[in-house]
Structure formats: structure tokens, C-alpha cells
Design a protein around this motif. Structure first.
Motif, short mmCIF file in Angstrom:
data_model
loop_
_atom_site.label_atom_id
_atom_site.label_comp_id
_atom_site.label_asym_id
_atom_site.label_seq_id
_atom_site.Cartn_x
_atom_site.Cartn_y
_atom_site.Cartn_z
N ALA A 1 73.51 26.69 45.20
CA ALA A 1 72.12 27.03 44.92
C ALA A 1 71.51 25.96 44.01
CB ALA A 1 72.06 28.38 44.22
N SER A 2 70.28 25.60 44.31
CA SER A 2 69.60 24.61 43.46
C SER A 2 69.12 25.30 42.18
CB SER A 2 68.40 24.05 44.22
OG SER A 2 67.57 23.37 43.32
N HIS A 3 69.04 24.54 41.10
CA HIS A 3 68.50 25.17 39.89
C HIS A 3 67.03 24.81 39.69
CE1 HIS A 3 68.57 21.61 37.21
NE2 HIS A 3 69.60 21.25 37.93
N HIS A 4 66.46 24.08 40.63
CA HIS A 4 65.02 23.84 40.65
C HIS A 4 64.52 23.25 39.33
CE1 HIS A 4 64.60 25.96 44.50
NE2 HIS A 4 65.55 26.73 44.03
N ASP A 5 65.34 22.46 38.67
CA ASP A 5 64.95 21.81 37.41
C ASP A 5 64.53 22.78 36.32
OD1 ASP A 5 65.47 19.28 38.44
OD2 ASP A 5 63.51 19.24 39.44
N LEU A 6 65.02 24.01 36.41
CA LEU A 6 64.72 24.97 35.35
C LEU A 6 65.98 25.20 34.51
CD1 LEU A 6 62.71 27.73 37.25
CD2 LEU A 6 61.82 26.11 35.57
N ASN A 7 65.80 25.51 33.25
CA ASN A 7 66.91 25.77 32.34
C ASN A 7 67.31 27.25 32.47
OD1 ASN A 7 68.77 25.50 30.27
ND2 ASN A 7 67.23 25.75 28.64
N LEU A 8 67.77 27.61 33.68
CA LEU A 8 68.01 29.02 33.99
C LEU A 8 69.18 29.59 33.19
CD1 LEU A 8 67.70 29.63 37.84
CD2 LEU A 8 66.07 30.20 36.01
N ALA A 9 69.02 30.85 32.78
CA ALA A 9 70.06 31.54 32.02
C ALA A 9 70.55 32.79 32.72
CB ALA A 9 69.53 31.93 30.64
#
Lengths: 82, 467
Positions: free
Chosen positions: B129-137
């Protein structure tokens, strides 16, 4: 009138099917809380009793004595139905 | 930013204060942070990729919290996987949210032991899965219709904003002791993370009965209660003389409370229940901390950081609740849809119909969506219908919530059968095999046809009357 044994047996069936893991050897004397009975389990069982016996057990009746095991719960159903 | 910073700061400020109490076990902030960093060190040996998605399949425990912060430290995205789900439901979360691995207290086939009572199972999958350049938590799985988007994705920064915003109303400090009963897999961010960021002590007291819960409040001098109306109904009917005079705030969440429970609880404990409005896409929007006694059925005035409007109000002023403010979700996860596309002008449409009174207090009246609220658990009718419809004897089905005086709503289903009515037992068994037990309809009604809208022919979903 359904007797306490029948109620006990229907509660046992229900809890074996829908509340506890199939590998738990559940009997009428099994300690419910120690076996992982949680508040969602209580919701399910109170609903089952309401659906099959036509009345809601007031939550004030649910305590360590009445919820000790299936036998005590069945006795509570009989007492409150009377 | 990383949420581990909140915990580290608390550990530096209140090293010897208990962060958690569970039974006789007390864990100080210093010990909690040390354990989190040590678990993170073990996980770092496993070459987990940043922003990989890992399911947390753990019951309520201090370990649940330690694992979450340890994974966050490694920039892993944590996805709660409720322990009450069936294998099929777990597989759906793994599949739809493209999880890379799952951690659980028991070993599975091909799992590796991370530490005692913690096993990691990897899922081979390509592409990641891509993280879409977000700092996902964090991604919270939300099961919905087949067309609905599953999973609400939040970054570290968004969660921090939610915590800061919500605490303007909750006012949690290091003097607070929170008595905790709810499942962490459903409640974690503006609760556990918030409490830990403020140095409060959390007592894990997930008791089904009133007496041990009240004993915990007394023993640990609880100041804040956070529970569902079902718990409060149990407490309200307690016949002992146990007082809970140390409690300053009793927050009721997850579904509307009945007047009977609100009144009885206040009469028994001399403390009103404060209703909160929490929305997974937004965090805690509103809390009735200022007039819970007089306006028991209001969720209070919206927190000052939020802008609120009611769209298309009717003659009574009731309209659909739209909200704009900090801490709004970053994206729907599957399929991916960033917030900017869902709410281009920043306004999120909640689907709740609400009204204000003259003093700015907000009241929830009904929902535009068909989601069922069973004693605080959100259940999507489409998910249950999909299971029912897979049974060979079911031609079609309609699942709805029937209002219930003690549980908010209960789940019922109408079935159009292709087979005999005798198939009902087999349909019930089919539900048990594929649905977490609380999602199983308590009644199945056989009908000859389902109500449909005259224009589109869709299944009608208007409210059903109480029995």
C-alpha cells in the motif's frame, strides 16, 4: 410453563453457539466472568432472554450472584418471570 | 512529528506516576516508556518498512498500548483488529486495508515470536500500500456498503490536533485518574493517547458488573469515567451505598442515553452524565460539560475550535450537521480518497440531523445514514445483508435497527426466501460463522417482498418503530 431445566438448557445452547469460543467446555456451573463474559456478551444474553421469554431483565438484577453461572441466570429468569 | 514524543514528554515530566493500573499491576510512566522503546528495538530487528500497515489483534491490556506506541515509533501504521471478529471479518480487514502483517498474543501458522505473548504474522503481498506522502499513524477499519470507502486514515499530526482540541473540553490533567471500561480496539485516540499525553492515570477496569467497577472507582479515587450508556444503566441500578464522590466527570459516549438512565444515574450518584459527540472522521466535536444536569439529552456546545452549521434546516431548525475544524481525518483508506476530495471546502457532512437550542446547545435527532447502534457498537446493515444474501435460501434481505429501550437499537432482518422457512436454522448458523456475534440479527422475519423506493427501486431504509 417452561421449567428451569429447559431455560438452563436453552441458555447453555445459546452461549455455546454465540457467546463463547467453541473449544470452551461450558456447563451450567461454569464461572461466566472468569471465562471471559464481557459487557457485549451480557447485551447478547439479555437480548436472547427478551426474545425467547418476552421480558427484559432489569440491569439492577445483574450482579455477581445472578451472573455467577448459567444455573443462577436461569433461576433469575424463572424468579423474575413469576 | 511522532506521537511517541507525547509519551516521552510525559515520562520525563511524571516518571514515577502510574500511567496504568491493571489489577494489582501498576506501571509508571517511566516504566511504560522504557518498555515501549524496548519493544520498538525488538521490532526494528524485523525490518518493518516505514508506513507499512500492521494489524493489532489484541485484547484490552497495557500491552495493547505499549505495542501501539512501539509501532508508531517505527513509523508503522497501526490498524486495530477487534478480537471479537470472525476469521472472515479479520481476513476482510487484512485484504481491504492491505495489511503487511498482524500482531497477536497467540501464534499462527508462519508467525514469528516477537516476545512472549506477541507474535507477528506477515502477509506476502504485492504491491505494498502506498503511504501517499502522508505521515500516517492509524487506520480505523469501518465496514460499510460495497461502494462505501473502508478505513479512516489519520496522521500523527492529526491525532495530536485531536488530542489538543478535545482536552480543551475534557481538561484532563496529571491529577486525573480515568476508570476505563471500553475496548481499546474501538476507542483509543482522544481517550488513551490523550490521557497519557497529560500524565493522567488510567485504571483498566473492564468489569461487566457494577460492584467491581464501583470498587475500582473508590479504591483508585477515580476522577473521570468514560463508558457507554449500557454501562451507566448497570451502575444506575446499583443498590449498594458505594459513593463515587471523587469523580468530577462521567462521559457517556457511543450512543444516545435514555432519560431514565440519565436521571437514575444522577439520582444515585449525585453526578450528571455528560454526553459527548465523537465522530471517527473528526474526533471529539462536542461535550456537555457545562449543563449535563439541566440538558441531559444535549451533547453540549460544540468545542470552540469547530465551526458548525445545519444544512437545509426545516421549519423547526433541524438540519444536517456539517462540521469544520482541526483533527479532521486525512483520507479514506480503501479505496484511497484524500480529505480534500471528500470535503473540498473543509466542511464534513456527518449524516446526523441535529438542532440547536437558544443557548447554543446541540441535540442529535436522527441520522441520514442507516448505521445501527447496538449498545454503542456501530453496525452497518449492508455488511449483514451481504452475509445473509450469500446463503442459498435467501433471495434478498433488509437489515435495520429497531429502537430498544435499553440498548439504543437492536438488529433485525427481513428475508425473502427462495427456500423453505425451515432454512432459518441454517441461516442463523451461517450468520454465526461469518459475523461477530453482536452483529447477528436477534430476529429474522420472513417476508414476501422488501419495501423499496418507488423511484430508484432501492431498499428503503427509513426508521422502524419500536415494538
Amino acid at each position: 410453563m417452561t421449567d428451569v431445566r429447559e431455560i438452563e438448557s436453552s441458555l447453555l445452547d445459546f452461549m455455546r453457539r454465540e457467546v463463547f469460543a467453541p473449544d470452551l467446555e461450558l456447563t451450567a456451573e461454569t464461572d461466566l466472568i472468569a471465562s471471559g463474559f464481557d459487557s457485549m456478551s451480557l447485551v447478547r444474553v439479555l437480548l436472547f432472554i427478551e426474545t425467547s421469554h418476552g421480558f427484559w431483565i432489569p440491569q439492577g438484577e445483574i450482579n455477581a450472584e445472578t451472573l455467577k453461572n448459567i444455573r443462577s441466570l436461569a433461576a433469575t429468569v424463572v424468579r423474575l418471570r413469576a | 512529528m511522532n506521537l511517541i514524543e507525547l509519551l516521552d514528554k510525559s515520562a520525563a515530566t511524571w516518571p514515577d506516576k502510574p500511567a496504568f493500573i491493571e489489577g494489582e499491576n501498576r506501571v509508571t510512566y517511566s516504566a511504560l516508556a522504557t518498555q515501549v522503546h524496548s519493544i520498538a528495538a525488538v521490532f526494528s530487528e524485523l525490518s518493518l518498512q516505514p508506513y507499512s500497515r500492521i494489524g493489532l489483534h489484541f485484547p484490552n491490556s497495557i500491552a495493547y498500548v505499549e505495542l501501539t506506541f512501539a509501532l508508531w515509533k517505527l513509523n508503522v501504521v497501526v490498524v486495530p483488529v477487534p478480537v471479537e471478529g470472525t476469521d472472515g471479518e479479520m481476513a476482510e480487514i487484512v485484504e481491504s486495508l492491505q495489511l503487511d502483517a498482524i500482531v497477536s498474543p497467540t501464534p499462527r501458522s508462519n508467525s514469528i515470536q516477537v516476545q512472549p505473548d506477541c507474535h507477528l504474522t506477515r502477509y506476502a503481498r504485492n504491491p505494498r500500500a502506498s503511504h501517499h506522502d502522508l505521515n500516517l499513524a492509524f487506520i480505523r477499519f469501518t465496514s460499510g456498503t460495497t461502494s462505501a470507502r473502508k478505513g479512516v486514515a489519520l496522521t500523527h499530526e492529526t491525532i495530536r490536533d485531536r488530542v489538543v482540541t478535545a482536552n480543551k473540553a475534557l481538561e484532563i490533567t496529571s491529577n486525573d485518574t480515568v476508570i476505563w471500561t471500553l475496548p481499546m480496539s474501538h476507542h483509543f485516540l482522544v481517550t488513551i493517547v490523550l490521557y497519557l499525553s497529560q500524565g493522567a492515570t488510567v485504571v483498566l477496569a473492564r468489569h461487566v458488573l457494577a460492584t467491581p467497577f464501583l470498587d475500582a472507582v473508590q479504591r483508585w479515587r477515580g476522577t473521570v469515567l468514560y463508558a457507554s450508556p449500557f454501562h451507566y444503566a448497570m451502575l444506575a441500578q446499583d443498590k449498594s451505598s458505594t459513593a463515587i464522590s471523587t469523580v468530577r466527570l462521567a462521559v457517556s459516549t457511543t450512543c444516545a442515553i435514555s432519560e431514565e438512565v440519565a436521571r437514575e444515574f444522577e439520582k444515585r450518584f449525585h453526578l450528571p452524565l455528560s454526553q459527548a459527540l465523537g465522530i471517527i472522521e473528526l474526533g471529539m466535536v462536542s461535550l456537555n460539560s457545562t449543563d449535563a444536569s439541566g440538558r441531559w439529552n444535549s451533547v453540549g456546545r460544540p468545542l470552540p475550535d469547530f465551526e458548525v452549521q445545519l444544512l437545509s434546516p426545516d421549519e423547526t431548525g433541524a438540519g444536517e450537521l456539517a462540521i469544520r475544524g482541526p483533527g479532521m481525518f486525512d483520507a479514506y483508506a480503501a479505496p484511497w480518497m484524500p480529505r480534500e476530495l471528500v470535503a473540498p471546502d473543509g466542511w464534513f457532512l456527518t449524516g446526523d440531523i441535529a438542532r440547536f437550542d437558544g443557548d447554543g446547545y446541540l441535540y442529535l435527532l436522527s441520522r441520514k445514514t442507516a448505521v445501527i447502534n447496538l449498545a454503542g457498537r456501530k453496525v452497518f446493515p449492508e455488511e449483514i445483508e451481504a452475509v445473509l444474501n450469500r446463503h442459498p435460501a435467501v433471495r434478498e434481505s433488509r437489515v435495520y435497527g429497531r429502537p430498544h429501550p435499553h440498548l439504543g437499537e437492536v438488529i433485525e432482518a427481513e428475508l425473502v426466501l427462495d427456500g423453505e422457512a425451515s432454512a432459518l436454522d441454517s441461516i442463523r448458523a451461517h450468520c454465526r460463522a461469518h459475523l461477530a456475534s453482536y452483529k447477528i440479527p436477534s430476529r429474522l422475519h420472513i417476508v414476501t417482498e422488501l419495501p423499496r423506493t418507488s423511484v430508484t427501486g432501492k431498499i428503503r431504509r427509513e426508521p422502524v418503530a419500536a415494538v
